[in-house]
Design a protein around this motif. Structure first.
Motif, PDB file in Angstrom:
ATOM      1  N   LEU A  83       0.831  -1.196   0.000  1.00 20.26           N
ATOM      2  CA  LEU A  83       0.000   0.000   0.000  1.00 20.26           C
ATOM      3  C   LEU A  83       0.870   1.251   0.000  1.00 20.26           C
ATOM      4  O   LEU A  83       1.707   1.435   0.869  1.00 20.26           O
ATOM      5  CB  LEU A  83      -0.902   0.001   1.231  1.00 20.26           C
ATOM      6  N   SER A  84       0.658   2.125  -1.001  1.00 26.09           N
ATOM      7  CA  SER A  84       1.360   3.415  -1.078  1.00 26.09           C
ATOM      8  C   SER A  84       0.404   4.495  -0.579  1.00 26.09           C
ATOM      9  O   SER A  84      -0.671   4.679  -1.126  1.00 26.09           O
ATOM     10  CB  SER A  84       1.791   3.710  -2.518  1.00 26.09           C
ATOM     11  N   VAL A  85       0.799   5.186   0.493  1.00 27.70           N
ATOM     12  CA  VAL A  85      -0.072   6.154   1.155  1.00 27.70           C
ATOM     13  C   VAL A  85       0.526   7.557   1.023  1.00 27.70           C
ATOM     14  O   VAL A  85       1.704   7.758   1.318  1.00 27.70           O
ATOM     15  CB  VAL A  85      -0.255   5.804   2.640  1.00 27.70           C
ATOM     16  N   LEU A  86      -0.292   8.514   0.575  1.00 27.17           N
ATOM     17  CA  LEU A  86       0.093   9.928   0.510  1.00 27.17           C
ATOM     18  C   LEU A  86      -0.558  10.641   1.690  1.00 27.17           C
ATOM     19  O   LEU A  86      -1.774  10.652   1.819  1.00 27.17           O
ATOM     20  CB  LEU A  86      -0.369  10.550  -0.808  1.00 27.17           C
ATOM     21  N   VAL A  87       0.265  11.233   2.583  1.00 24.50           N
ATOM     22  CA  VAL A  87      -0.217  11.955   3.761  1.00 24.50           C
ATOM     23  C   VAL A  87      -0.038  13.455   3.504  1.00 24.50           C
ATOM     24  O   VAL A  87       1.076  13.918   3.258  1.00 24.50           O
ATOM     25  CB  VAL A  87       0.558  11.534   5.022  1.00 24.50           C
ATOM     26  N   ILE A  88      -1.149  14.221   3.575  1.00 25.70           N
ATOM     27  CA  ILE A  88      -1.101  15.678   3.369  1.00 25.70           C
ATOM     28  C   ILE A  88      -1.520  16.353   4.660  1.00 25.70           C
ATOM     29  O   ILE A  88      -2.661  16.200   5.106  1.00 25.70           O
ATOM     30  CB  ILE A  88      -2.018  16.098   2.203  1.00 25.70           C
ATOM     31  N   ASP A  89      -0.588  17.057   5.290  1.00 22.70           N
ATOM     32  CA  ASP A  89      -0.842  17.795   6.526  1.00 22.70           C
ATOM     33  C   ASP A  89       0.181  18.913   6.611  1.00 22.70           C
ATOM     34  O   ASP A  89       1.349  18.701   6.296  1.00 22.70           O
ATOM     35  CB  ASP A  89      -0.740  16.866   7.747  1.00 22.70           C
ATOM     36  N   ASN A  90      -0.259  20.102   7.020  1.00 20.80           N
ATOM     37  CA  ASN A  90       0.665  21.237   7.061  1.00 20.80           C
ATOM     38  C   ASN A  90       1.482  21.299   8.339  1.00 20.80           C
ATOM     39  O   ASN A  90       2.273  22.213   8.516  1.00 20.80           O
ATOM     40  CB  ASN A  90      -0.108  22.549   6.882  1.00 20.80           C
ATOM     41  N   GLU A  91       1.314  20.339   9.258  1.00 28.98           N
ATOM     42  CA  GLU A  91       2.114  20.294  10.477  1.00 28.98           C
ATOM     43  C   GLU A  91       3.127  19.158  10.354  1.00 28.98           C
ATOM     44  O   GLU A  91       2.754  17.996  10.166  1.00 28.98           O
ATOM     45  CB  GLU A  91       1.230  20.085  11.700  1.00 28.98           C
ATOM     46  N   ARG A  92       4.415  19.506  10.488  1.00 29.07           N
ATOM     47  CA  ARG A  92       5.473  18.505  10.333  1.00 29.07           C
ATOM     48  C   ARG A  92       5.406  17.441  11.412  1.00 29.07           C
ATOM     49  O   ARG A  92       5.792  16.285  11.185  1.00 29.07           O
ATOM     50  CB  ARG A  92       6.852  19.198  10.382  1.00 29.07           C
ATOM     51  N   GLN A  93       4.937  17.814  12.600  1.00 29.65           N
ATOM     52  CA  GLN A  93       4.848  16.832  13.673  1.00 29.65           C
ATOM     53  C   GLN A  93       3.849  15.731  13.326  1.00 29.65           C
ATOM     54  O   GLN A  93       4.104  14.548  13.561  1.00 29.65           O
ATOM     55  CB  GLN A  93       4.445  17.535  14.966  1.00 29.65           C
ATOM     56  N   ILE A  94       2.700  16.129  12.734  1.00 31.68           N
ATOM     57  CA  ILE A  94       1.709  15.132  12.316  1.00 31.68           C
ATOM     58  C   ILE A  94       2.292  14.282  11.185  1.00 31.68           C
ATOM     59  O   ILE A  94       2.106  13.057  11.152  1.00 31.68           O
ATOM     60  CB  ILE A  94       0.417  15.823  11.855  1.00 31.68           C
ATOM     61  N   GLN A  95       3.011  14.908  10.227  1.00 30.32           N
ATOM     62  CA  GLN A  95       3.626  14.142   9.142  1.00 30.32           C
ATOM     63  C   GLN A  95       4.574  13.082   9.695  1.00 30.32           C
ATOM     64  O   GLN A  95       4.552  11.911   9.283  1.00 30.32           O
ATOM     65  CB  GLN A  95       4.382  15.083   8.204  1.00 30.32           C
ATOM     66  N   SER A  96       5.426  13.486  10.646  1.00 33.97           N
ATOM     67  CA  SER A  96       6.399  12.545  11.206  1.00 33.97           C
ATOM     68  C   SER A  96       5.702  11.403  11.939  1.00 33.97           C
ATOM     69  O   SER A  96       6.096  10.239  11.827  1.00 33.97           O
ATOM     70  CB  SER A  96       7.337  13.293  12.152  1.00 33.97           C
ATOM     71  N   GLY A  97       4.646  11.742  12.708  1.00 36.37           N
ATOM     72  CA  GLY A  97       3.909  10.693  13.418  1.00 36.37           C
ATOM     73  C   GLY A  97       3.251   9.713  12.461  1.00 36.37           C
ATOM     74  O   GLY A  97       3.300   8.499  12.666  1.00 36.37           O
ATOM     75  N   MET A  98       2.593  10.235  11.402  1.00 30.83           N
ATOM     76  CA  MET A  98       1.956   9.361  10.420  1.00 30.83           C
ATOM     77  C   MET A  98       2.986   8.489   9.700  1.00 30.83           C
ATOM     78  O   MET A  98       2.753   7.304   9.447  1.00 30.83           O
ATOM     79  CB  MET A  98       1.189  10.208   9.395  1.00 30.83           C
ATOM     80  N   ARG A  99       4.140   9.085   9.345  1.00 34.33           N
ATOM     81  CA  ARG A  99       5.177   8.307   8.659  1.00 34.33           C
ATOM     82  C   ARG A  99       5.654   7.151   9.551  1.00 34.33           C
ATOM     83  O   ARG A  99       5.774   6.013   9.108  1.00 34.33           O
ATOM     84  CB  ARG A  99       6.352   9.208   8.299  1.00 34.33           C
ATOM     85  N   SER A 100       5.903   7.427  10.841  1.00 36.28           N
ATOM     86  CA  SER A 100       6.376   6.386  11.750  1.00 36.28           C
ATOM     87  C   SER A 100       5.339   5.277  11.900  1.00 36.28           C
ATOM     88  O   SER A 100       5.663   4.088  11.877  1.00 36.28           O
ATOM     89  CB  SER A 100       6.699   7.002  13.112  1.00 36.28           C
ATOM     90  N   LEU A 101       4.044   5.675  12.066  1.00 35.35           N
ATOM     91  CA  LEU A 101       2.989   4.685  12.264  1.00 35.35           C
ATOM     92  C   LEU A 101       2.792   3.824  11.023  1.00 35.35           C
ATOM     93  O   LEU A 101       2.805   2.590  11.100  1.00 35.35           O
ATOM     94  CB  LEU A 101       1.686   5.404  12.631  1.00 35.35           C
ATOM     95  N   LEU A 102       2.625   4.447   9.849  1.00 37.83           N
ATOM     96  CA  LEU A 102       2.321   3.699   8.634  1.00 37.83           C
ATOM     97  C   LEU A 102       3.531   2.890   8.160  1.00 37.83           C
ATOM     98  O   LEU A 102       3.373   1.777   7.635  1.00 37.83           O
ATOM     99  CB  LEU A 102       1.849   4.650   7.530  1.00 37.83           C
TER     100      LEU A 102
END
Length: 751
Positions: free
Chosen positions: A633-652
């Motif tokens: 699964l290739s997931v594109l995460v769009i969020d303007n907060e880097r902290q949320i991006q980092s959390g989503m990247r670590s989880l997924l």
């Protein structure tokens, strides 16, 4: 071991070279002697002389040949020893390589000329983009410039040349450790020391979690201090505002907005000290006599006070200079106090007049009666004003709770993602216990915020009932599945006796009410059973949740429906469940009842109107798609907060997904060249520059030419957004995102 073998091998090679030189010399001597014998032209010598010469030459040749054979034997032995030494050196080198590769930290070794000699896979993990370029013999300065060119270190993003020079200077000293921030959010501690041969050995340790924990602790401490300050301000009756040394507003309380007539728009209208000054003088007509002037240059603690009037009110103003040049202004409404003083003066005058005019007792009595009537009217006006102020304060509290809960959901969402990603990793048992405790504490915070937000929305009328007709037994069966494990874990018998009668209610609010009833029953019952029954009574259905718990005294039964009221403080809970029940039942107009006595358990009930039977399509529900591994699964995460991006990247990433992060449409499409596209899009509703997630989804669909499945994530729990996304068929996950919900939703999209 390598250092022990190398000198011995060098000695053997030196000895072998000397033996070869000696053999070559012996061969030349032997050839010269043989040539001399063959070319001898002295034919006049007699045969005996030639015989003696031949005998001497033969002996000399035999000696030289023996010496040659001995040298060859020693050469063969030296070669054998040299081969053995090379084998031991190779084995030692292989063991050294295995030992270095087995450690978790990155290891790298440079020789005296600062060229790369040895490194392990953990070292390459810090520079994944540089892996094709890293090789033995690479100079350190070339490696540093490659790292800067690929923007791996965070410092190289702003000033790459300066970062390169600083890094070379630190490397040249090599006297200890320093911390380096990487562009992907990781932190690495680098320890460099010189070897005895003049080289440099480096150890690279990932300290990202240590840094994250330190940041969380600092944020938690700052948040607690802010909460204490804001709570202190909100509990003051007078209005207070604080400005920093540059004259910008930093803190205020609700009382100030009420006093100045800016309850809802205070932060928008009052941004700087000049705004406050203009509003008080121009809009309210305050004659502050300079009390509100800026005095940031005064010594800390300097104070000034003044009383002034507006058209309808009177205020006491105070200005205090803070230690760093800021100022605190307070506003106290003294209108009632001045009225009271005036009343006291009036009463004193009446008494004095009564003493001086004893003969006019009837007039005195009449005047006293008039004064009492006036006072009663003033009291009634004050009571009415107090009632209005209380209603405004309650509305302000509701708005504050809703806004605060909404804003806190953002960092809680990031924290939940990081904790979930950390829990998926292989951790030591003490560390995993801390992660589990943190997750439990986060669940408690989320439950409290959800309850506060729900209460605020109920008070503000943001939740409107949607009355539908459904079978009560299906709702009760879901409760049975939900709370059976909880009851079993508490050692209780849990029985749900449901009938297939139809009711008319809002299923979501009714479910919330029954969930609170069952949850409280299980929580407060130590042994025995919890039972859920329903019975039809005329045109209504009564659902009762009874338990064998300690019971509730009659004088306490009304108090338990208030906020933050718990009879047994030893039981974990927030004291908000029954407050939600009371508000929801009043909104639905479903009466609730309570029958209980100490030692005889408790029975909570709710009365629901009968409903009409409708067509049931539940049997035609589609079966869930079979699960597949998520590695594809290739997931594109769009969020303007880097902290949320980092959390989503670590989880997924921990789930095996391929993750791409972006802060908006432009950055997203730039990361999918050559016609590639993601399988799923995760997008936050509120993006930068006023953009929204639904607009980003439409743009991405147009760009890729395909309707890629998308999931919207938002802290907004309003019905308008839910209806808008439902019309487009876009799933919505509320913040903080629960990893289990997200994972289940992604698996359904694999189909």
């Amino acid at each position: 071991m390598t250092d022990a073998v190398a000198p011995h091998s060098a000695d053997l090679e030196t000895e072998a070279i000397a033996l070869r030189d000696e053999v070559r010399k012996l061969r030349r001597i032997n050839a010269a002697l043989m040539d001399r014998v063959e070319r001898s032209t002295d034919m006049s010598a007699n045969a005996f002389s030639m015989f003696e010469t031949a005998i001497s030459l033969e002996a000399l040749v035999r000696d030289r040949t023996s010496a040659l054979e001995d040298a060859l034997a020693r050469l063969a032995q030296a070669n054998a020893e040299l081969a053995g030494a090379h084998g031991k050196a190779d084995a030692a080198r292989m063991r050294l390589r295995d030992a270095i590769d087995s450690i978790n930290e990155g290891f790298v070794l440079f020789d005296a000329e600062d060229r790369l000699v040895l490194f392990n896979d953990a070292y390459l993990g810090f520079w994944p983009e540089l892996t094709p370029h890293i090789r033995e013999g690479l100079a350190f300065d070339e490696l540093v410039r490659l790292a800067a060119a690929h923007e791996r270190p965070q410092g190289s993003l702003v000033a790459p040349d300066r970062w390169v020079s600083d890094r070379l200077a630190r490397h040249g000293v090599a006297d200890g450790g320093h911390v380096q921030a990487l562009a992907d959010g990781r932190w690495v501690q680098i320890n460099e020391l010189r070897t005895s041969e003049g080289g440099i050995v480096g150890i690279y340790t990932d300290i990202t979690e240590v840094k994250a924990e330190d940041a969380r602790n600092r944020a938690r401490e700052l948040g607690e201090r802010n909460l204490v300050l804001q709570s202190t301000l909100d509990n003051l009756s007078e209005g207070v505002c604080v400005f920093d040394d540059s004259g910008h507003l930093t803190a205020w309380n609700d009382s100030l907005g009420r006093l100045l007539g800016l309850s809802d728009d205070f932060a928008r209208v009052i941004v700087t000290h000049d705004d406050l000054l203009r509003w008080c003088r121009d809009q309210m007509g305050m004659d502050d006599a300079g009390c509100l002037e800026w005095r940031g240059d005064q010594p800390p603690g300097s104070r000034i006070a003044h009383q002034c009037r507006t058209d309808t009110r009177a205020f006491e103003l105070r200005a205090t200079t803070m230690g760093r040049g800021g100022q605190v202004f307070s506003f106290t409404d003294v209108t009632d106090m001045l009225h009271a003083q005036a009343n006291l003066r009036e009463t004193a005058e009446i008494l004095e007049q009564g003493v001086s005019e004893r003969t006019a007792q009837l007039v005195e009595v009449n005047r006293r009666l008039e004064a009492e009537v006036t006072e009663r009217r003033l009291v009634e006006a004050a009571l009415l004003e107090a009632k209005t102020a209380a209603e405004k304060a309650n509305l302000s509290k509701t708005s504050f709770l809703a806004a605060a809960s909404h804003d806190l959901l953002q960092p809680l969402n990031a924290a939940r993602l990081f904790i979930a990603a950390l829990a998926d990793r292989r951790l030591a048992l003490p560390t995993r216990a801390l992660v589990n405790q943190t997750s439990t504490a986060m669940d408690s915070v989320e439950d409290l915020l959800e309850a506060l937000l729900e209460i605020s929305r109920l008070d503000a009328g943001a939740i409107q009932p949607e009355i539908t007709h459904f079978r009560i037994d299906r709702l009760l069966h879901t409760l049975a599945l939900e709370f059976a494990p909880m009851a079993h874990g508490a050692g209780l018998e849990f029985v749900v006796d449901a009938s297939s009668v139809w009711v008319a209610s809002d299923m979501r609010l009714l479910r919330r009410i029954l969930q609170n009833f069952v949850s409280n029953a299980i929580r407060y019952t130590q042994k025995g059973s919890v039972r859920v029954t329903c019975a039809q009574q005329g045109a209504s259905v009564v659902v009762t949740v009874s338990d064998t718990g300690p019971g509730i005294a009659e004088e306490q039964q009304s108090a338990i429906f208030e906020e933050f009221r718990r009879l047994d403080t030893r039981i974990q809970g927030k004291g908000l469940g029954l407050a939600i029940v009371k508000r929801a039942s009043e909104m639905l107009r479903h009466p609730i009842g309570l029958v209980s006595a100490p030692g005889k358990g408790a029975a909570f009930s709710i009365t629901i109107p009968l409903g009409s039977e409708v067509i049931d399509n539940e049997q035609n529900a589609a079966l869930p798609a079979r699960e597949r591994p998520m590695g594809s699964l290739s997931v594109l995460v769009i969020d303007n907060e880097r902290q949320i991006q980092s959390g989503m990247r670590s989880l997924l990433t921990g789930w095996g997904c391929s993750v791409t992060v972006a802060d908006g449409f432009e950055e997203a499409v730039a990361q999918f060249p050559d016609g590639t596209q993601p399988h799923v899009i995760l997008v936050d509703y509120h993006l930068k520059d006023g953009a929204t997630g639904d607009d980003a989804i439409v743009q991405l669909h147009q760009h890729f030419g395909a309707a890629i499945p998308a999931i919207m994530i938002s802290a907004d729990r309003g019905d308008v957004l839910k209806a808008q996304l439902a019309a487009r068929g876009t799933p919505l996950l509320n913040k903080p995102v629960k990893p289990a919900q997200l994972r289940a939703l992604l698996r359904t999209m694999l189909h």
